[in-house]
Scaffold this motif. Structure first.
Motif, PDB file in Angstrom:
ATOM      1  N   ASN A 398       0.697  -1.135  -0.009  1.00  0.00           N
ATOM      2  CA  ASN A 398      -0.111   0.021   0.155  1.00  0.00           C
ATOM      3  C   ASN A 398       1.019   1.328   0.022  1.00  0.00           C
ATOM      4  OD1 ASN A 398      -2.429  -1.433  -0.056  1.00  0.00           O
ATOM      5  ND2 ASN A 398      -2.988  -1.321   2.195  1.00  0.00           N
ATOM      6  N   ALA A 399       1.939   1.260   0.847  1.00  0.00           N
ATOM      7  CA  ALA A 399       3.074   2.472   0.795  1.00  0.00           C
ATOM      8  C   ALA A 399       3.493   2.697  -0.505  1.00  0.00           C
ATOM      9  CB  ALA A 399       4.061   2.027   1.773  1.00  0.00           C
ATOM     10  N   LEU A 400       3.755   1.463  -1.424  1.00  0.00           N
ATOM     11  CA  LEU A 400       4.263   1.809  -2.589  1.00  0.00           C
ATOM     12  C   LEU A 400       3.215   2.301  -3.615  1.00  0.00           C
ATOM     13  CD1 LEU A 400       6.457  -1.445  -3.089  1.00  0.00           C
ATOM     14  CD2 LEU A 400       7.429   0.777  -2.863  1.00  0.00           C
ATOM     15  N   GLU A 401       2.222   1.708  -3.367  1.00  0.00           N
ATOM     16  CA  GLU A 401       0.784   2.353  -4.221  1.00  0.00           C
ATOM     17  C   GLU A 401       0.845   3.763  -4.163  1.00  0.00           C
ATOM     18  OE1 GLU A 401      -2.320   0.790  -6.506  1.00  0.00           O
ATOM     19  OE2 GLU A 401      -2.251  -0.363  -4.582  1.00  0.00           O
ATOM     20  N   ALA A 402       1.055   4.193  -2.954  1.00  0.00           N
ATOM     21  CA  ALA A 402       0.979   5.842  -2.772  1.00  0.00           C
ATOM     22  C   ALA A 402       2.049   6.564  -3.280  1.00  0.00           C
ATOM     23  CB  ALA A 402       0.781   6.189  -1.138  1.00  0.00           C
ATOM     24  N   CYS A 403       3.071   5.733  -3.779  1.00  0.00           N
ATOM     25  CA  CYS A 403       4.332   6.514  -4.190  1.00  0.00           C
ATOM     26  C   CYS A 403       4.381   6.195  -5.676  1.00  0.00           C
ATOM     27  CB  CYS A 403       5.709   6.127  -3.905  1.00  0.00           C
ATOM     28  SG  CYS A 403       5.607   6.506  -1.627  1.00  0.00           S
ATOM     29  N   ALA A 417       7.750  -6.934  -1.847  1.00  0.00           N
ATOM     30  CA  ALA A 417       7.325  -6.613  -2.901  1.00  0.00           C
ATOM     31  C   ALA A 417       8.757  -6.281  -4.066  1.00  0.00           C
ATOM     32  CB  ALA A 417       6.446  -5.151  -3.078  1.00  0.00           C
ATOM     33  N   GLY A 418       8.262  -6.159  -5.184  1.00  0.00           N
ATOM     34  CA  GLY A 418       9.365  -5.572  -5.917  1.00  0.00           C
ATOM     35  C   GLY A 418       9.200  -4.666  -6.982  1.00  0.00           C
ATOM     36  N   LEU A 419      10.028  -3.600  -7.247  1.00  0.00           N
ATOM     37  CA  LEU A 419       9.522  -2.430  -8.264  1.00  0.00           C
ATOM     38  C   LEU A 419      10.837  -2.145  -9.074  1.00  0.00           C
ATOM     39  CD1 LEU A 419       9.959   0.719  -6.189  1.00  0.00           C
ATOM     40  CD2 LEU A 419      10.097  -1.311  -5.092  1.00  0.00           C
ATOM     41  N   THR A 420      10.521  -1.271 -10.119  1.00  0.00           N
ATOM     42  CA  THR A 420      11.442  -0.646 -10.672  1.00  0.00           C
ATOM     43  C   THR A 420      11.069   0.865 -11.150  1.00  0.00           C
ATOM     44  OG1 THR A 420      10.373  -1.311 -13.088  1.00  0.00           O
ATOM     45  CG2 THR A 420      11.949  -2.806 -12.281  1.00  0.00           C
ATOM     46  N   LEU A 421      12.287   1.594 -11.474  1.00  0.00           N
ATOM     47  CA  LEU A 421      11.918   2.960 -11.488  1.00  0.00           C
ATOM     48  C   LEU A 421      13.019   3.716 -12.468  1.00  0.00           C
ATOM     49  CD1 LEU A 421      13.762   4.485  -9.170  1.00  0.00           C
ATOM     50  CD2 LEU A 421      11.752   4.297  -7.887  1.00  0.00           C
ATOM     51  N   LYS A 422      12.723   4.758 -12.717  1.00  0.00           N
ATOM     52  CA  LYS A 422      13.992   5.523 -13.612  1.00  0.00           C
ATOM     53  C   LYS A 422      14.865   6.216 -12.632  1.00  0.00           C
ATOM     54  CE  LYS A 422      10.990   6.579 -17.691  1.00  0.00           C
ATOM     55  NZ  LYS A 422      10.380   7.883 -18.300  1.00  0.00           N
ATOM     56  N   GLU A 423      16.256   6.013 -12.972  1.00  0.00           N
ATOM     57  CA  GLU A 423      17.231   6.842 -11.970  1.00  0.00           C
ATOM     58  C   GLU A 423      16.980   8.193 -11.693  1.00  0.00           C
ATOM     59  OE1 GLU A 423      22.239   6.274 -11.289  1.00  0.00           O
ATOM     60  OE2 GLU A 423      21.115   5.623 -13.202  1.00  0.00           O
ATOM     61  N   GLU A 424      16.498   8.913 -12.326  1.00  0.00           N
ATOM     62  CA  GLU A 424      16.133  10.332 -12.158  1.00  0.00           C
ATOM     63  C   GLU A 424      15.087  10.400 -11.080  1.00  0.00           C
ATOM     64  OE1 GLU A 424      14.336   9.533 -16.228  1.00  0.00           O
ATOM     65  OE2 GLU A 424      15.858   8.906 -15.219  1.00  0.00           O
ATOM     66  N   ASN A 425      14.477   9.279 -10.802  1.00  0.00           N
ATOM     67  CA  ASN A 425      13.314   9.742  -9.721  1.00  0.00           C
ATOM     68  C   ASN A 425      13.609   8.988  -8.499  1.00  0.00           C
ATOM     69  OD1 ASN A 425      11.314  10.673 -11.843  1.00  0.00           O
ATOM     70  ND2 ASN A 425      10.451   8.785 -12.365  1.00  0.00           N
TER      71      ASN A 425
END
Length: 564
Positions: A398-403, A417-425
């Motif tokens: 849920n915390a990741l969902e908020a972000c 959980a697992g996630l990916t994001l762009k380095e600039e973020n």
């Protein structure tokens, strides 16, 4: 440590159950705490039966799944069994492929590459299926969120049957069938199956068309029990039945691959905890350090000699995994200190050369050290990839969902959980995650908690008491190992620190109201020696187990914490 007593069960319910079962009142109270209130429920708990498994056709889309697979077999189509690279995924693929191969020769397996394709259904996997004339993919332990990918497969003439247990999104993929008890429109009575458990329900449904029952499928339950333990799902309801009979298979007649793993360790009777710490890490190591397909090869191998060879290779990967895990954990702890981030509500660390295969383990280690929601990032091609772990009682999903404004992709459970994001973020995400957790977490959840089932005297602990207590296993979420607290304890004068580096505590305790003394072992509790010296009274929280030494078996207390 926070000591928290579980709510006391209603006295009249405990008394009624105690009379019905003719057992110690403490044991009756433990059962009522677990929702067991009458003789019939206790019988199901202590004597699990495969007949208690639900009808698999109660699961939404089960008819469609079975019909499509039967059609594929009748039409001599090629079937690709696709699953994730972790323990739940690889055991699921081993289960489904080995079962289908008894019916149909054109069954093949596909595990995505952790580094090249990432988690779940991949475009590369779909292209592989299309290029090689597969008309049906059975996806296990993944797929419930693969909306675009399933749609893409459809344009190539590739059908999907999905067996998943993760939380679905707002939309369900347009597949032939999506088997997931967590679907809001699925009335299946038990919601907590792991991916391999959902796969087992599918083979149970397929077998039922031939007049067979779960009793005819017990040879597959060593895989299901391994997945139940490794995926940390509740061990109640169907999971308890599957784990109970799966452990029997593991201990009596495991498949050659699992037997080859067990031959590497000196253990006579495995518990679900042993499966989690002995079998699961080795299976996982293949996907972490090399490729998940090595685990499937081991788990489906029928020749014992070849299985021994594959198990030796996988053990080497596990040793490499341990080395990487130890080094990266040390580097991450140093980073937290250097950045002076010990006092945050979250731990978020990143280094581009950390091994992607072990960041989940490192996240767990950091959570043990700082006890707060934790994310460990590494570089994965042109993006950052992370594993998330949480503390008891806090939903990191849920915390990741908020972000999610800063996230490319994420999935998982309440605690992992697992996630990916762009380095600039990264920096903006790190700040947003800290703010979200700080705002929503109860501060008490940032202090490790010990849940205590009951306060007892040492006199309660008899061989008969332990004999019945032992039958509460297999343990896991929703049925944790019973934890007790006793007051007014004193060391008999032989308390000392033990172990190569003297980090463990070994004491023999007595209690004024009890005629029995018990040996206690407290792992990593050597720093508490001062609390018990000179016969100072103290109280302890512990579980009860057996100690075997030179052929003699005796009851001992496994300390969780002590206070003066």
């Amino acid at each position: 440590m926070r000591w928290t007593f579980k709510p006391k069960p209603q006295a009249d319910k405990v008394e009624a159950l105690q009379k019905a079962l003719q057992i110690d009142t403490v044991l009756a109270a433990l059962l009522v705490q677990r929702g067991i209130e009458n003789y019939e429920e206790a019988k199901k708990f202590f004597r699990p039966s495969l007949d208690d498994l639900h009808d698999p056709f109660l699961m939404k889309d089960m008819d469609s799944a079975v019909n499509r697979i039967e059609q594929a077999i009748a039409n001599n189509e090629q079937i690709l069994v696709y699953g994730d690279y972790d323990v739940d995924g690889t055991t699921s693929v081993a289960l489904m492929s080995s079962y289908l191969k008894t019916k149909h020769p054109l069954v093949y397996t596909y595990i995505p590459d952790r580094y090249d394709e990432g988690y779940g259904v991949s475009y590369k996997g779909i292209d592989f299926a299309s290029d090689n004339d597969f008309s049906l993919i059975i996806a296990l332990d993944c797929g419930v969120k693969a909306i675009e990918k399933v749609a893409y497969a459809k344009t190539l003439g590739v059908d999907f049957v999905i067996c998943d247990h993760h939380r679905p999104g707002d939309e369900i993929p347009d597949a032939i069938a999506v088997l997931d008890p967590k679907r809001e429109d699925c009335d299946y009575p038990y919601k907590e199956l792991c991916g391999c458990g959902v796969g087992f329900k599918l083979i149970q449904a397929l077998a039922s068309r031939e007049g067979k029952t779960a009793h005819d499928l017990t040879a597959y339950l060593d895989l299901v029990a391994t997945a139940v333990g490794a995926d940390i799902v509740p061990i109640d309801g169907e999971n308890r039945v599957l784990a109970y009979f799966g452990l029997r298979v593991i201990n009596a007649n495991p498949r050659p691959g699992i037997e080859a793993i067990l031959n590497q360790v000196d253990k006579s009777e495995l518990t679900i905890t042993d499966v989690v710490f002995i079998v699961a890490p080795r299976i996982n190591a293949a996907g972490r350090m090399k490729h998940g397909s090595y685990a499937v090869t081991l788990l489906t191998e029928q020749d014992s000699e070849m299985a021994e060879k594959y198990a030796a290779e996988i053990n080497d990967y596990n040793l490499d995994r341990r080395d990487a895990d130890k080094r990266i954990t040390e580097e991450a702890l140093q980073q937290i200190k250097d950045d002076k981030e010990e006092h945050r509500s979250t731990t978020v660390v990143y280094r581009e050369d950390w091994h992607k295969g072990v960041i989940g383990i490192v996240a767990s280690r950091l959570t043990e050290t700082y006890y707060r929601p934790t994310l460990v990032f590494t570089k994965s091609e042109n993006k950052l990839a992370a594993s998330a772990r949480s503390v008891k009682g806090f939903d990191v999903y849920n915390a990741l969902e908020a972000c999610k404004a800063y996230i490319e992709q994420f999935g998982g459970h309440k605690y992992a959980a697992g996630l990916t994001l762009k380095e600039e973020n990264f920096e903006a995400f790190k700040q947003a995650f800290e703010e979200e957790v700080a705002k929503t977490i109860d501060p008490r959840l940032l202090v490790p908690e010990i849940n205590i089932d009951a306060q007892i005297d040492l006199n309660n602990i008899t061989p008969k008491f332990y004999r019945i207590l032992k039958q509460f296993a297999p343990y896991g979420p929703s049925n944790m190992t019973p934890v007790f607290m006793s007051n007014d304890l004193k060391d008999t004068g032989y308390g000392k620190c033990v172990g190569a580096d003297k980090t463990h505590l070994r004491i023999t305790v007595k209690q004024s109201k009890s005629s029995q003394n018990f040996v206690c072992i407290g792992f990593n509790m050597g720093d508490k020696l001062d609390l018990i010296l000179h016969e100072k009274p103290f109280k302890a929280v512990y579980s009860i187990d057996e100690n075997e030494w030179q052929g003699n078996v005796s009851l001992q207390l496994k300390l969780r914490d002590i206070q003066d």
